[in-house]
Scaffold this motif. Structure first.
Motif, PDB file in Angstrom:
ATOM      1  N   SER A 285       0.698  -1.108  -0.050  1.00 34.31           N
ATOM      2  CA  SER A 285      -0.062   0.056  -0.199  1.00 34.31           C
ATOM      3  C   SER A 285       0.678   1.352  -0.011  1.00 34.31           C
ATOM      4  N   VAL A 286       2.125   1.139   0.574  1.00 34.85           N
ATOM      5  CA  VAL A 286       2.858   2.309   0.397  1.00 34.85           C
ATOM      6  C   VAL A 286       4.226   2.167  -0.463  1.00 34.85           C
ATOM      7  N   SER A 287       4.260   1.140  -1.084  1.00 34.37           N
ATOM      8  CA  SER A 287       5.463   0.883  -2.239  1.00 34.37           C
ATOM      9  C   SER A 287       5.252   2.077  -3.171  1.00 34.37           C
ATOM     10  N   GLY A 288       6.558   2.752  -3.262  1.00 39.41           N
ATOM     11  CA  GLY A 288       6.864   3.566  -4.249  1.00 39.41           C
ATOM     12  C   GLY A 288       6.511   5.168  -3.789  1.00 39.41           C
ATOM     13  N   ARG A 289       5.737   5.261  -2.772  1.00 41.53           N
ATOM     14  CA  ARG A 289       5.492   6.542  -2.025  1.00 41.53           C
ATOM     15  C   ARG A 289       6.335   6.562  -0.605  1.00 41.53           C
ATOM     16  N   PHE A 290       6.419   5.850  -0.054  1.00 34.29           N
ATOM     17  CA  PHE A 290       7.406   5.813   1.210  1.00 34.29           C
ATOM     18  C   PHE A 290       8.652   5.439   1.145  1.00 34.29           C
ATOM     19  N   THR A 291       9.677   5.677   1.663  1.00 31.28           N
ATOM     20  CA  THR A 291      11.041   5.328   1.847  1.00 31.28           C
ATOM     21  C   THR A 291      11.469   5.306   3.262  1.00 31.28           C
ATOM     22  N   ILE A 292      12.167   4.162   3.550  1.00 26.80           N
ATOM     23  CA  ILE A 292      12.673   3.983   4.854  1.00 26.80           C
ATOM     24  C   ILE A 292      14.307   4.322   4.736  1.00 26.80           C
ATOM     25  N   SER A 293      14.809   4.886   5.631  1.00 22.55           N
ATOM     26  CA  SER A 293      16.389   5.141   5.665  1.00 22.55           C
ATOM     27  C   SER A 293      16.864   5.164   6.851  1.00 22.55           C
ATOM     28  N   ARG A 294      18.255   5.426   6.769  1.00 18.06           N
ATOM     29  CA  ARG A 294      18.792   5.329   8.317  1.00 18.06           C
ATOM     30  C   ARG A 294      20.326   6.154   8.213  1.00 18.06           C
ATOM     31  N   ASP A 295      20.448   6.721   9.385  1.00 15.85           N
ATOM     32  CA  ASP A 295      21.666   7.351   9.718  1.00 15.85           C
ATOM     33  C   ASP A 295      22.352   6.680  10.656  1.00 15.85           C
ATOM     34  N   LYS A 296      23.426   6.000  10.389  1.00 16.23           N
ATOM     35  CA  LYS A 296      24.004   5.172  11.531  1.00 16.23           C
ATOM     36  C   LYS A 296      24.731   6.007  12.360  1.00 16.23           C
ATOM     37  N   ALA A 297      25.306   7.203  12.065  1.00 14.08           N
ATOM     38  CA  ALA A 297      26.150   8.040  12.950  1.00 14.08           C
ATOM     39  C   ALA A 297      25.046   8.530  13.950  1.00 14.08           C
ATOM     40  N   LYS A 298      23.926   8.757  13.626  1.00 13.94           N
ATOM     41  CA  LYS A 298      22.765   9.391  14.784  1.00 13.94           C
ATOM     42  C   LYS A 298      21.960   8.260  15.287  1.00 13.94           C
ATOM     43  N   ASN A 299      22.317   7.051  14.863  1.00 13.47           N
ATOM     44  CA  ASN A 299      21.296   5.909  15.387  1.00 13.47           C
ATOM     45  C   ASN A 299      19.564   6.299  14.853  1.00 13.47           C
ATOM     46  N   THR A 300      19.622   6.804  13.760  1.00 21.15           N
ATOM     47  CA  THR A 300      18.159   7.396  13.618  1.00 21.15           C
ATOM     48  C   THR A 300      17.671   6.612  12.413  1.00 21.15           C
TER      49      THR A 300
END
Length: 115
Positions: A62-77
């Motif tokens: 339902s969210v593919s193509g519209r939502f993006t998950i990502s991370r910043d390892k340095a910020k643990n976020t």
């Protein structure tokens, strides 16, 4: 123990964008995957997106193509960029950390998509 704190929710018009953040602290070495779930009123909590320690991502159809998950390892976020939001996206969004021994949850952040 792992602590997860979400931020970035709010009210947005249909078609708009929001970015959620999840800051992790504590014994984060025990976490092997992070995810975002959501729960709308009267419905079960559902997986929105996840990202493994190796960087592999997974999205609900339902969210593919519209939502993006990502991370910043340095910020643990971990972030969830949500574009082209729809009214059915209205829910409390929860950050989840899958640990070796147990899962961890944040307190949730409300996202309301309405004109």
């Amino acid at each position: 123990q792992v602590q997860l704190v979400e931020s970035g929710g709010g009210l947005v018009q249909p078609g708009g964008s929001l970015r959620l953040s999840c800051a992790a602290s504590g014994s984060i070495f025990s976490i092997y995957a992070m995810g975002w779930y959501r729960q709308a009123p009267g419905k079960q909590r559902e997986l929105v997106a996840s990202i493994t320690r190796g960087g592999s991502t997974n999205y609900a159809d339902s969210v593919s193509g519209r939502f993006t998950i990502s991370r910043d390892k340095a910020k643990n976020t971990v972030y969830l960029q949500m574009n082209s939001l729809k009214p059915e996206g209205t829910a409390v969004y929860y950050c989840n950390g899958e640990g070796v021994v147990r899962n961890y949850w944040g307190q949730g952040t409300q996202v309301t998509v309405s004109s």
